[in-house]
Design a protein around this motif. Sequence first.
Motif, short mmCIF file in Angstrom:
data_model
loop_
_atom_site.label_atom_id
_atom_site.label_comp_id
_atom_site.label_asym_id
_atom_site.label_seq_id
_atom_site.Cartn_x
_atom_site.Cartn_y
_atom_site.Cartn_z
N GLU A 172 0.73 -1.26 -0.03
CA GLU A 172 -0.01 0.05 0.06
C GLU A 172 1.02 1.18 -0.21
N ALA A 173 1.95 1.16 0.74
CA ALA A 173 2.87 2.41 0.74
C ALA A 173 3.55 2.64 -0.62
N ILE A 174 3.91 1.53 -1.17
CA ILE A 174 4.19 1.54 -2.48
C ILE A 174 3.56 2.31 -3.57
N GLU A 175 2.09 2.02 -3.40
CA GLU A 175 1.59 2.47 -4.25
C GLU A 175 1.00 3.99 -3.94
N ILE A 176 0.95 4.44 -2.79
CA ILE A 176 0.93 5.68 -2.34
C ILE A 176 1.81 6.59 -3.13
N PHE A 177 3.20 6.37 -2.65
CA PHE A 177 4.27 7.25 -3.20
C PHE A 177 4.22 7.11 -4.80
N ARG A 178 3.94 6.10 -5.47
CA ARG A 178 3.83 6.04 -6.71
C ARG A 178 2.69 7.00 -7.39
N THR A 179 1.62 6.85 -6.62
CA THR A 179 0.22 7.78 -7.29
C THR A 179 0.21 9.01 -6.55
N ARG A 180 0.57 9.33 -5.43
CA ARG A 180 0.25 10.61 -4.87
C ARG A 180 1.72 11.38 -4.52
N PRO A 181 2.25 12.10 -5.47
CA PRO A 181 3.64 12.77 -5.07
C PRO A 181 3.60 13.77 -4.10
N GLU A 182 2.27 14.43 -3.71
CA GLU A 182 2.23 15.30 -2.69
C GLU A 182 2.71 14.72 -1.31
N VAL A 183 2.55 13.29 -1.13
CA VAL A 183 3.00 12.62 0.16
C VAL A 183 4.43 12.22 0.23
N ALA A 184 5.03 12.89 1.18
CA ALA A 184 6.48 12.93 1.45
C ALA A 184 6.78 11.84 2.60
N TYR A 185 5.79 11.24 3.16
CA TYR A 185 6.21 10.96 4.51
C TYR A 185 5.14 9.93 4.94
N ILE A 186 5.20 8.50 4.95
CA ILE A 186 4.01 7.89 5.61
C ILE A 186 4.62 7.35 6.97
N ASN A 187 3.71 7.54 7.84
CA ASN A 187 3.89 7.21 9.45
C ASN A 187 2.73 6.19 9.60
N GLY A 188 3.16 5.00 9.94
CA GLY A 188 2.24 4.00 10.16
C GLY A 188 1.74 4.12 11.63
N SER A 189 0.43 4.06 11.99
CA SER A 189 -0.11 4.41 13.21
C SER A 189 -1.06 3.03 13.73
N ARG A 190 -0.58 2.88 14.95
CA ARG A 190 -1.55 1.82 15.80
C ARG A 190 -2.71 2.05 16.25
N PHE A 191 -2.92 3.59 16.40
CA PHE A 191 -3.98 4.23 17.23
C PHE A 191 -4.61 5.19 16.36
N ALA A 192 -4.53 5.28 15.28
CA ALA A 192 -5.46 6.07 14.39
C ALA A 192 -7.00 5.09 14.22
N SER A 193 -8.12 6.10 14.13
CA SER A 193 -9.27 5.32 14.32
C SER A 193 -9.62 4.24 13.62
N GLU A 194 -8.90 3.93 12.55
CA GLU A 194 -9.02 2.99 11.68
C GLU A 194 -8.16 1.60 11.67
N SER A 195 -7.17 1.99 12.68
CA SER A 195 -6.09 0.99 13.09
C SER A 195 -6.92 -0.40 13.56
N ASP A 196 -6.29 -1.33 13.41
CA ASP A 196 -6.38 -2.65 14.34
C ASP A 196 -5.28 -3.20 14.76
N THR A 197 -5.23 -3.09 16.33
CA THR A 197 -4.36 -3.59 17.03
C THR A 197 -4.55 -4.74 17.76
N LYS A 198 -3.75 -5.96 17.77
CA LYS A 198 -3.91 -6.96 18.42
C LYS A 198 -2.98 -7.33 19.50
N GLY A 199 -3.37 -8.09 20.66
CA GLY A 199 -2.57 -8.44 21.55
C GLY A 199 -1.74 -7.56 22.36
#
Length: 241
Positions: free
Chosen positions: A104-131
């Motif tokens: 997904e990150a590869i596709e974002i950088f390929r198609t969205r040139p405005e994005v310079a930094y992807i910060n993975g988040s465990r705590f965003a509202s749509e995140s799914d954190t287990k254990g």
Amino acid sequence: MMLTIIFPVLNERLRLKKGITQTVEYLEKIGFDDYEIIIVDNGSEDETPQIAAGLCEKYAAVTYERIAVRGVGAAFRRGVKKSHGEIVGYMDIDLSTNIRHLGEAIEIFRTRPEVAYINGSRFASESDTKGRKWYRKITSQGLLILLKYVLGMQSTDAVCGFTFVRRKTAISLIKGCSRDNGWFYMIEFLLRAEKRGVNVLDYPVEWQEDYNTTVKIFKTICDYLVHIGRLFYEFYIRRHI
């Protein structure tokens, strides 16, 4: 678009082979072959070097670097220095963050040139954190509160173990960061990106707790508090003196 994936490792004989193999197999599965993997060993005393050597022989895209100091920060800086990709980032070798997010990150950088930094988040509202263990939830939330209210962090997570940045941006941020070698370096890296107005995509991920982690909670908390104080002084006090 070439991608550099950095894996900081320390005494990872039990997880190194599996982590690298799964990553290579996943990239082959999605048909992406313009990449390099750099294993940066920051002081292993087990069989990690020997296992890494075998992986380098097996996979042409995998290289191994050993540095003289310990810490994810030091490993990340060395990896960026050695990288060739237009996009560079790091993942935890246990792959706690679901490997599909790499594609997904590869596709974002390929198609969205405005994005310079992807910060993975465990705590965003749509995140799914287990254990996640209860005491880790408490310490993580406490850290986030401090980072938001003391240092003005905008992102919903700071140390997910899934960070990818356009290489030119990464090099520029490294020049402006401290030389801290530990985990807090990655937090500082993110905070400085936000302060500079870098377009940071706070990205919800599926994340699974790794129960074999060797992180020392109390020592880490004390270290973080010292660094938070240092950055507070730099961001809000020193500039007004």
